[in-house]
Scaffold this motif. Structure first.
Motif, PDB file in Angstrom:
ATOM      1  N   ILE A   5      -4.266  10.328   7.502  1.00  0.00           N
ATOM      2  CA  ILE A   5      -4.084  11.211   6.337  1.00  0.00           C
ATOM      3  C   ILE A   5      -4.833  12.519   6.547  1.00  0.00           C
ATOM      4  CG2 ILE A   5      -4.713  11.483   3.897  1.00  0.00           C
ATOM      5  CD1 ILE A   5      -4.120   8.474   3.570  1.00  0.00           C
ATOM      6  N   LYS A   9      -4.737  17.689   7.565  1.00  0.00           N
ATOM      7  CA  LYS A   9      -5.452  18.707   6.785  1.00  0.00           C
ATOM      8  C   LYS A   9      -6.565  19.387   7.574  1.00  0.00           C
ATOM      9  CE  LYS A   9      -3.290  16.951   3.230  1.00  0.00           C
ATOM     10  NZ  LYS A   9      -2.174  17.676   2.635  1.00  0.00           N
ATOM     11  N   TYR A 114      -8.602  20.749  -0.877  1.00  0.00           N
ATOM     12  CA  TYR A 114      -8.069  19.381  -0.784  1.00  0.00           C
ATOM     13  C   TYR A 114      -9.175  18.363  -1.033  1.00  0.00           C
ATOM     14  CZ  TYR A 114      -6.409  15.092   1.383  1.00  0.00           C
ATOM     15  OH  TYR A 114      -6.087  13.791   1.612  1.00  0.00           O
ATOM     16  N   LEU A 116      -9.825  13.979  -1.499  1.00  0.00           N
ATOM     17  CA  LEU A 116      -9.310  12.615  -1.363  1.00  0.00           C
ATOM     18  C   LEU A 116     -10.336  11.658  -1.961  1.00  0.00           C
ATOM     19  CD1 LEU A 116      -7.535  10.319   0.066  1.00  0.00           C
ATOM     20  CD2 LEU A 116      -8.993  10.693   2.065  1.00  0.00           C
ATOM     21  N   GLU A 127     -10.801   7.812 -10.358  1.00  0.00           N
ATOM     22  CA  GLU A 127      -9.925   8.037  -9.210  1.00  0.00           C
ATOM     23  C   GLU A 127      -8.599   8.675  -9.623  1.00  0.00           C
ATOM     24  OE1 GLU A 127     -11.005   5.222 -10.396  1.00  0.00           O
ATOM     25  OE2 GLU A 127      -9.446   3.686 -10.527  1.00  0.00           O
ATOM     26  N   ASN A 151      -5.985  15.114  -4.746  1.00  0.00           N
ATOM     27  CA  ASN A 151      -4.725  15.299  -4.039  1.00  0.00           C
ATOM     28  C   ASN A 151      -4.177  13.959  -3.554  1.00  0.00           C
ATOM     29  OD1 ASN A 151      -6.494  17.885  -3.368  1.00  0.00           O
ATOM     30  ND2 ASN A 151      -4.357  18.473  -3.489  1.00  0.00           N
ATOM     31  N   GLN A 152      -5.078  13.117  -3.091  1.00  0.00           N
ATOM     32  CA  GLN A 152      -4.660  11.784  -2.653  1.00  0.00           C
ATOM     33  C   GLN A 152      -5.758  10.786  -2.986  1.00  0.00           C
ATOM     34  OE1 GLN A 152      -3.549  13.101   1.508  1.00  0.00           O
ATOM     35  NE2 GLN A 152      -1.741  11.880   1.095  1.00  0.00           N
ATOM     36  N   VAL A 153      -5.359   9.515  -3.154  1.00  0.00           N
ATOM     37  CA  VAL A 153      -6.311   8.440  -3.435  1.00  0.00           C
ATOM     38  C   VAL A 153      -5.943   7.259  -2.547  1.00  0.00           C
ATOM     39  CG1 VAL A 153      -7.159   6.830  -5.179  1.00  0.00           C
ATOM     40  CG2 VAL A 153      -6.603   9.172  -5.842  1.00  0.00           C
ATOM     41  N   ILE A 154      -6.937   6.645  -1.940  1.00  0.00           N
ATOM     42  CA  ILE A 154      -6.696   5.409  -1.200  1.00  0.00           C
ATOM     43  C   ILE A 154      -7.246   4.253  -2.034  1.00  0.00           C
ATOM     44  CG2 ILE A 154      -7.235   4.077   0.881  1.00  0.00           C
ATOM     45  CD1 ILE A 154      -7.426   6.689   2.415  1.00  0.00           C
TER      46      ILE A 154
ATOM     47  N   GLU B 146       8.084  10.553   1.921  1.00  0.00           N
ATOM     48  CA  GLU B 146       7.172  10.964   0.857  1.00  0.00           C
ATOM     49  C   GLU B 146       7.575  12.306   0.249  1.00  0.00           C
ATOM     50  OE1 GLU B 146       3.180  12.372   1.928  1.00  0.00           O
ATOM     51  OE2 GLU B 146       3.658  11.947   4.014  1.00  0.00           O
ATOM     52  N   TRP B 147       8.275  13.142   1.018  1.00  0.00           N
ATOM     53  CA  TRP B 147       8.669  14.464   0.499  1.00  0.00           C
ATOM     54  C   TRP B 147       9.862  14.389  -0.450  1.00  0.00           C
ATOM     55  CZ3 TRP B 147       8.473  15.558   6.299  1.00  0.00           C
ATOM     56  CH2 TRP B 147       7.155  15.845   6.694  1.00  0.00           C
ATOM     57  N   TYR B 235       6.787   0.701  -4.440  1.00  0.00           N
ATOM     58  CA  TYR B 235       5.677   0.061  -3.728  1.00  0.00           C
ATOM     59  C   TYR B 235       5.991  -1.377  -3.343  1.00  0.00           C
ATOM     60  CZ  TYR B 235       3.038   4.231  -4.371  1.00  0.00           C
ATOM     61  OH  TYR B 235       2.626   5.528  -4.282  1.00  0.00           O
TER      62      TYR B 235
END
Lengths: 340, 340
Positions: A5, A9, A114, A116, A127, A151-154, B146-147, B235
């Motif tokens: 991921i 970036k 960005y 995460l 989150e 922007n993103q979460v794991i 994902e896009w 998912y």
């Protein structure tokens, strides 16, 4: 997974990442798994002494900018405090001056860098929520805007740290209280309701029913419940408990989830069914909250807490209604604190 | 609201928007409320003759590029077909050649242009799912990556068009079937399960319980249920019903939601409780599905449909297990079609 991921970036800005990691993991396996490169900055932060502060964010931002420049992104690995630190510093890298200038709704001027989020304990919903709550010299209030959101979460339940039962319960109860408060107020809607309803169902399975307890399956469920509770409050609002809790944190330094529990147990006038069920969950896990603590507080302290709580109009508006000022006074709030 | 959202994006690329609107709205109030400027392109598309095709996407893309250039973004206003057209064309503006080249998982090479979804009927979950399903000369399969996901979605239940009860039910049953299929398979997990559980609860309130029916409150609920069903399948995965449904659409041109219903009623071997409850919902709303339709199909048609269905291994893998090829054959699938 995180490595892949981040690879996309890495070439932005001054081409390094800032990792903000809970100090708890410093000597643990998880710290070794952080995919940091030599050019990256890792900050282990001890979140126990106090909740995230405006000064802490400003200092860290200035230090990183002056020594390394502007990161390609920020990665937060930890609980709610670390999530809020990562969200806040992402915004403060691009918005000038002190973070105290931006405590409130939509005061941030530019998108952050960005960011995460990798939660390692579930419950706060930080989150997914659109606020980064900071305690400043004047107020405890979030940097709240659409750019606050990660922007993103794991979400990986295997990262959930094994925590003592009381901390597990207090943090989980933050989710429970989010849902009760989101549901009981004028801003509740079909979207926030559906999320609260499912999150509450999961909370009952995790904390109350026959399979309740700290199991791997319940770690999965709590991660989802935390997210859904966070989405519910984001599209509705929190209420009386969070207002009182902010006073406890600002004036006495109590940690958020614990402060919520201290307050919520005495709010049966506002949330009768929720408080009754909350108490069942405490009994189920043999967690006892202290009683009579207000006996040791001075009237000045209680007044100061009541003023902090009163100055959160968005919460009272939701919980009590648009005419809340006719129903809620500093004295009434002081009486609520004296129940504790 | 949409005007404000679009204002930020308007200066990108060749500074115009492409609106893709269901032809149903052409002479309706909603069409007048579309915030198009003189430089924008509005395409009213009749989705009744057929489901979205690769040729349709390619032709529209080429026409817009050659006459106006590259849009700042695409806005889709309509049902599942319009959502899929908007998602697909957003990707095809930046990926060269025919959309048939990209039918499958992660075949798209570049992010698409900005795309905004405004659903006007609820059920398909296309407003949140990561696929844009197209029927091509060889297969019915989505551009899935994902896009594909919309950059933004406006969920406003007041936009929900008043539709005949049968269309309302068929489209809503797409949500119901998404949840049943998502839940019953090897890819189900805590996240997809929590979404399916809440979406199913909402479906029961909307279609089965004492307050069932086409009410404003149920329009709100169905919009949330559709979203949650779409997130659940995203998912996890769909299963036997969608595989058969794709065969019905590809070979006989049946519309997706209706085709799902035609197939699902006969899948009690795979989803016994779901099929029983589905039939209760049909009875409740006095909607009758045709029986014995397979009598009018040739063996060639049935074989062709079974081949389409068999060639969706991701669905069978989820529904039946990794050893699905030992359990599922073309002949078995042909027998399922012959039940219809």
């Amino acid at each position: 997974m995180m490595d892949g991921i981040l690879a996309e970036k890495r070439n932005e800005n001054d081409r390094f990442f800032l990792f903000v990691v809970d100090n708890y993991f410093k000597d643990k396996d998880l710290a070794k798994r952080v995919p940091a490169k030599p050019e990256d900055v890792i900050k282990f932060i001890d979140v126990d002494p106090h909740e995230p502060t405006t000064e802490q964010i400003d200092t860290l931002r200035d230090e990183v900018l002056s020594t390394k420049g502007l990161p390609a992104g920020v990665i937060g690995i930890g609980g709610g405090s670390i999530m809020d630190i990562a969200k806040a510093i992402s915004l403060m890298f691009t918005n000038e001056g002190s973070s105290t200038l931006y405590q409130g709704l939509n005061l941030i001027k530019k998108p952050g860098i960005y960011h995460l989020g990798v939660p390692t304990i579930s419950g706060t919903g930080a989150e997914v929520s659109m606020t980064a709550v900071l305690t400043g010299p004047v107020k405890k209030l979030g940097l709240k805007c659409e750019w606050t959101v990660f922007n993103q979460v794991i979400l990986d339940p295997e990262l959930i740290a094994s925590v003592p039962v009381d901390k597990w319960l207090y943090t989980g109860m933050d989710t429970y209280i989010h849902c009760i408060e989101s549901e009981n107020g004028i801003l509740n809607n079909a979207y926030s309701h559906a999320y609260a309803e499912q999150s509450l169902k999961l909370c009952r399975e995790i904390f109350l029913d026959e399979n309740a307890g700290q199991t791997a399956e319940n770690d999965d469920k709590l991660m989802v419940a935390s997210m859904m509770g966070g989405l519910s409050l984001t599209y509705s609002e929190v209420g009386v408990c969070h207002a009182l809790s902010y006073g406890l944190s600002k004036i006495l330094g109590e940690k958020h989830c614990y402060a919520n529990c201290l307050a919520f147990q005495h709010l049966e006038d506002y949330y009768p069914e929720g408080v009754a069920e909350f108490k069942q969950m405490l009994v189920k896990h043999k967690v006892k909250l202290p009683q009579g603590i207000s006996n040791s507080w001075t009237d000045e302290q209680i007044t100061a807490m009541a003023q902090v709580a009163y100055n959160l109009p968005h919460m009272w508006n939701h919980a009590i209604g648009t005419d809340w000022k006719e129903k809620i006074s500093i004295d009434l709030i002081k009486d609520l604190y004296k129940r504790m």
